[in-house]
Motif scaffolding. Structure first.
Motif, PDB file in Angstrom:
ATOM      1  N   HIS A  96     -12.245   9.810   1.371  1.00  0.00           N
ATOM      2  CA  HIS A  96     -12.955   9.640   2.486  1.00  0.00           C
ATOM      3  C   HIS A  96     -12.034   9.274   3.735  1.00  0.00           C
ATOM      4  O   HIS A  96     -12.565   9.607   4.793  1.00  0.00           O
ATOM      5  CB  HIS A  96     -14.057   8.393   2.209  1.00  0.00           C
ATOM      6  N   ARG A  97     -10.838   8.540   3.431  1.00  0.00           N
ATOM      7  CA  ARG A  97     -10.005   8.492   4.705  1.00  0.00           C
ATOM      8  C   ARG A  97      -9.299   9.767   4.855  1.00  0.00           C
ATOM      9  O   ARG A  97      -8.408   9.949   6.104  1.00  0.00           O
ATOM     10  CB  ARG A  97      -9.057   7.578   4.253  1.00  0.00           C
ATOM     11  N   ALA A 143     -13.789   1.878 -13.112  1.00  0.00           N
ATOM     12  CA  ALA A 143     -14.653   1.983 -12.074  1.00  0.00           C
ATOM     13  C   ALA A 143     -13.727   1.471 -10.560  1.00  0.00           C
ATOM     14  O   ALA A 143     -13.983   2.053  -9.611  1.00  0.00           O
ATOM     15  CB  ALA A 143     -15.733   0.739 -11.907  1.00  0.00           C
ATOM     16  N   ASP A 144     -12.851   0.713 -10.900  1.00  0.00           N
ATOM     17  CA  ASP A 144     -11.928   0.329  -9.686  1.00  0.00           C
ATOM     18  C   ASP A 144     -11.037   1.249  -9.323  1.00  0.00           C
ATOM     19  O   ASP A 144     -10.815   1.687  -8.203  1.00  0.00           O
ATOM     20  CB  ASP A 144     -11.225  -1.019 -10.164  1.00  0.00           C
ATOM     21  N   ARG A 145     -10.557   1.963 -10.527  1.00  0.00           N
ATOM     22  CA  ARG A 145      -9.495   3.092 -10.016  1.00  0.00           C
ATOM     23  C   ARG A 145     -10.446   4.491  -9.366  1.00  0.00           C
ATOM     24  O   ARG A 145      -9.709   4.963  -8.360  1.00  0.00           O
ATOM     25  CB  ARG A 145      -9.102   3.889 -11.372  1.00  0.00           C
ATOM     26  N   VAL A 146     -11.386   4.538  -9.711  1.00  0.00           N
ATOM     27  CA  VAL A 146     -12.377   5.759  -9.016  1.00  0.00           C
ATOM     28  C   VAL A 146     -12.613   5.329  -7.742  1.00  0.00           C
ATOM     29  O   VAL A 146     -12.638   6.068  -6.942  1.00  0.00           O
ATOM     30  CB  VAL A 146     -13.484   6.117 -10.065  1.00  0.00           C
ATOM     31  N   ASP A 147     -13.178   3.988  -7.742  1.00  0.00           N
ATOM     32  CA  ASP A 147     -13.476   3.681  -6.279  1.00  0.00           C
ATOM     33  C   ASP A 147     -12.203   3.685  -5.162  1.00  0.00           C
ATOM     34  O   ASP A 147     -12.393   4.198  -3.991  1.00  0.00           O
ATOM     35  CB  ASP A 147     -13.916   2.013  -6.405  1.00  0.00           C
ATOM     36  N   GLU A 148     -10.970   3.292  -5.697  1.00  0.00           N
ATOM     37  CA  GLU A 148      -9.929   3.551  -4.774  1.00  0.00           C
ATOM     38  C   GLU A 148      -9.537   4.889  -4.602  1.00  0.00           C
ATOM     39  O   GLU A 148      -9.307   5.252  -3.553  1.00  0.00           O
ATOM     40  CB  GLU A 148      -8.604   2.751  -5.376  1.00  0.00           C
ATOM     41  N   ARG A 205       0.761  -1.296  -0.011  1.00  0.00           N
ATOM     42  CA  ARG A 205       0.049   0.012  -0.102  1.00  0.00           C
ATOM     43  C   ARG A 205       0.799   1.227  -0.128  1.00  0.00           C
ATOM     44  O   ARG A 205       1.868   1.495   0.698  1.00  0.00           O
ATOM     45  CB  ARG A 205      -0.989  -0.188   1.422  1.00  0.00           C
ATOM     46  N   TYR A 206       0.680   2.057  -0.794  1.00  0.00           N
ATOM     47  CA  TYR A 206       1.259   3.306  -0.959  1.00  0.00           C
ATOM     48  C   TYR A 206       0.609   4.749  -0.653  1.00  0.00           C
ATOM     49  O   TYR A 206       0.966   5.813  -0.698  1.00  0.00           O
ATOM     50  CB  TYR A 206       1.687   3.347  -2.620  1.00  0.00           C
ATOM     51  N   ALA A 207      -0.548   4.181   0.060  1.00  0.00           N
ATOM     52  CA  ALA A 207      -1.358   5.441   0.410  1.00  0.00           C
ATOM     53  C   ALA A 207      -0.864   6.177   1.424  1.00  0.00           C
ATOM     54  O   ALA A 207      -0.210   5.840   2.388  1.00  0.00           O
ATOM     55  CB  ALA A 207      -2.825   5.038   0.961  1.00  0.00           C
ATOM     56  N   ARG A 208      -0.715   7.715   1.361  1.00  0.00           N
ATOM     57  CA  ARG A 208      -0.367   8.586   2.303  1.00  0.00           C
ATOM     58  C   ARG A 208      -0.943   9.909   1.960  1.00  0.00           C
ATOM     59  O   ARG A 208      -1.451   9.963   1.029  1.00  0.00           O
ATOM     60  CB  ARG A 208       1.269   8.828   2.037  1.00  0.00           C
ATOM     61  N   GLU A 209      -0.700  10.959   3.050  1.00  0.00           N
ATOM     62  CA  GLU A 209      -1.378  12.245   2.808  1.00  0.00           C
ATOM     63  C   GLU A 209      -0.566  12.986   1.582  1.00  0.00           C
ATOM     64  O   GLU A 209       0.530  13.022   1.367  1.00  0.00           O
ATOM     65  CB  GLU A 209      -1.085  13.201   4.014  1.00  0.00           C
ATOM     66  N   ALA A 210      -1.610  13.589   0.906  1.00  0.00           N
ATOM     67  CA  ALA A 210      -1.117  14.413  -0.396  1.00  0.00           C
ATOM     68  C   ALA A 210      -1.991  15.644  -0.648  1.00  0.00           C
ATOM     69  O   ALA A 210      -2.871  16.001   0.005  1.00  0.00           O
ATOM     70  CB  ALA A 210      -1.174  13.512  -1.545  1.00  0.00           C
ATOM     71  N   ASP A 211      -1.439  16.404  -1.590  1.00  0.00           N
ATOM     72  CA  ASP A 211      -2.214  17.428  -2.043  1.00  0.00           C
ATOM     73  C   ASP A 211      -3.542  17.183  -2.806  1.00  0.00           C
ATOM     74  O   ASP A 211      -4.566  17.910  -2.703  1.00  0.00           O
ATOM     75  CB  ASP A 211      -1.366  18.592  -2.973  1.00  0.00           C
ATOM     76  N   ALA A 212      -3.362  16.182  -3.423  1.00  0.00           N
ATOM     77  CA  ALA A 212      -4.651  15.841  -4.537  1.00  0.00           C
ATOM     78  C   ALA A 212      -4.385  14.328  -4.788  1.00  0.00           C
ATOM     79  O   ALA A 212      -3.229  13.701  -4.949  1.00  0.00           O
ATOM     80  CB  ALA A 212      -4.484  16.442  -5.572  1.00  0.00           C
ATOM     81  N   ILE A 213      -5.549  13.728  -5.009  1.00  0.00           N
ATOM     82  CA  ILE A 213      -5.577  12.206  -5.449  1.00  0.00           C
ATOM     83  C   ILE A 213      -5.831  12.328  -7.034  1.00  0.00           C
ATOM     84  O   ILE A 213      -6.850  12.988  -7.519  1.00  0.00           O
ATOM     85  CB  ILE A 213      -6.497  11.411  -4.733  1.00  0.00           C
TER      86      ILE A 213
END
Length: 308
Positions: free
Chosen positions: A150-151, A139-144, A113-121
């Motif tokens: 939301h996190r 759909a899978d990309r958008v849902d991620e 997992r590479y998720a971290r705080e950022a300026d934009a997704i």
């Protein structure tokens, strides 16, 4: 070259000295790249930039196999005589390795997992059907992206894609509709319908959002004002229409507006001038250069940016 070396070595010992040297050099180069990749992986893991339930990169196996093959490739020997049984076993081994490699990547790379705080997704586009339904991949990309939003990892979603030339459906518009249905406010969504180069577009879009955050226009209004946000996400408006809408609004009439297009045609330049843009940049745009333009513009009063 590496594939040819491995195939030649599999058929038997390399008889010529130059061939052995070439094989060893190629395999050591692969081992060096795998070692570097392994070091970067663990540096990111220890630094908290990535997370995984299985801290074992596949590059470790690539490193070990490359070194082992380099040792065997350096050895000379008599020509190999193949029996039918050896041929069958070799083919079975090759098939097993071909099947195991994708599984290895799934087990080692997949859970990372590479998720971290950022300026934009930034969500990159994919196929949209003529009725506006996104493909499974999109759909899978958008849902991620929605899950990351939301996190609370970023305040904005940038939907980057194109408009289908056959049926005229916009990928970013379909992505936006899916995100709004999942509870993302329209004001948090930015559309990029001229996506050409994913890497260049994504870096430039993110850096532009970072540069603009907290900045104000010449009149003291926020650079990313509600009026600008509403105009930018308005359905079926192209960039020229958005620019005209911003120029017509009193709060953004004097704002710095930069056009970024995928082509540098004379017609594009003329349309950009007529619409009222201040600058015209051709994608891919260097993010550092874009941030400096925004920072140094007399139309923008932005906080100091770290461009290192």
């Amino acid at each position: 070259m590496l594939s040819a070396t491995l195939i030649a070595r599999g058929l038997g010992p390399l008889r010529r000295g130059w061939a052995r040297v070439l094989a060893v050099v190629c395999l050591l180069a692969v081992a060096l790249a795998a070692a570097w990749d392994t070091a970067v992986y663990f540096a990111l893991l220890l630094g908290g930039r990535i997370a995984t339930p299985l801290p074992f990169p596949s590059s470790v196996l690539v490193l070990a196999l490359s070194l082992a093959l380099a040792v065997t490739a350096a050895r000379s020997g008599p020509a190999r005589v193949w029996s039918s049984g050896q041929v069958a076993r070799s083919l079975a081994t090759a098939a097993g390795v071909a099947c195991a490699l994708p599984l290895l990547l799934m087990l080692t790379f997949g859970p990372t997992r590479y998720a971290r705080e950022a300026d934009a997704i930034v969500v990159f586009g994919a196929r949209v059907y003529s009725d506006g339904t996104p493909s499974l991949a999109l759909a899978d990309r958008v849902d991620e992206g929605i899950r990351l939003y939301h996190r609370g990892l970023a305040p904005s979603l940038i939907m980057s894609g194109a408009i289908d030339e056959d049926h005229g459906v916009s990928e970013p518009q379909a992505m936006k509709a899916r995100a709004i249905a999942a509870g993302v406010p329209a004001s948090a969504i930015v559309l990029d319908e001229l996506g050409v180069d994913n890497r260049g577009d994504g870096r430039a879009d993110c850096r532009m959002v970072a540069a603009a955050r907290g900045a104000t226009g010449a009149g003291g209004q926020p650079l990313l004002s509600p009026a600008a946000g509403q105009a930018a996400v308005r359905a079926r408006m192209d960039g020229y229409q958005v620019c005209r809408a911003l120029r017509a609004a009193s709060s953004t009439a004097g704002a710095l507006i930069i056009a970024m297009t995928g082509h540098g045609l004379a017609s594009d330049t003329e349309n950009v001038k007529k619409a009222g843009f201040d600058l015209h940049l051709i994608k891919p745009v260097d993010p550092e250069a874009l941030a400096r333009i925004i920072h140094d513009s007399p139309l923008v009063h932005a906080p100091r940016l770290d461009l290192r």
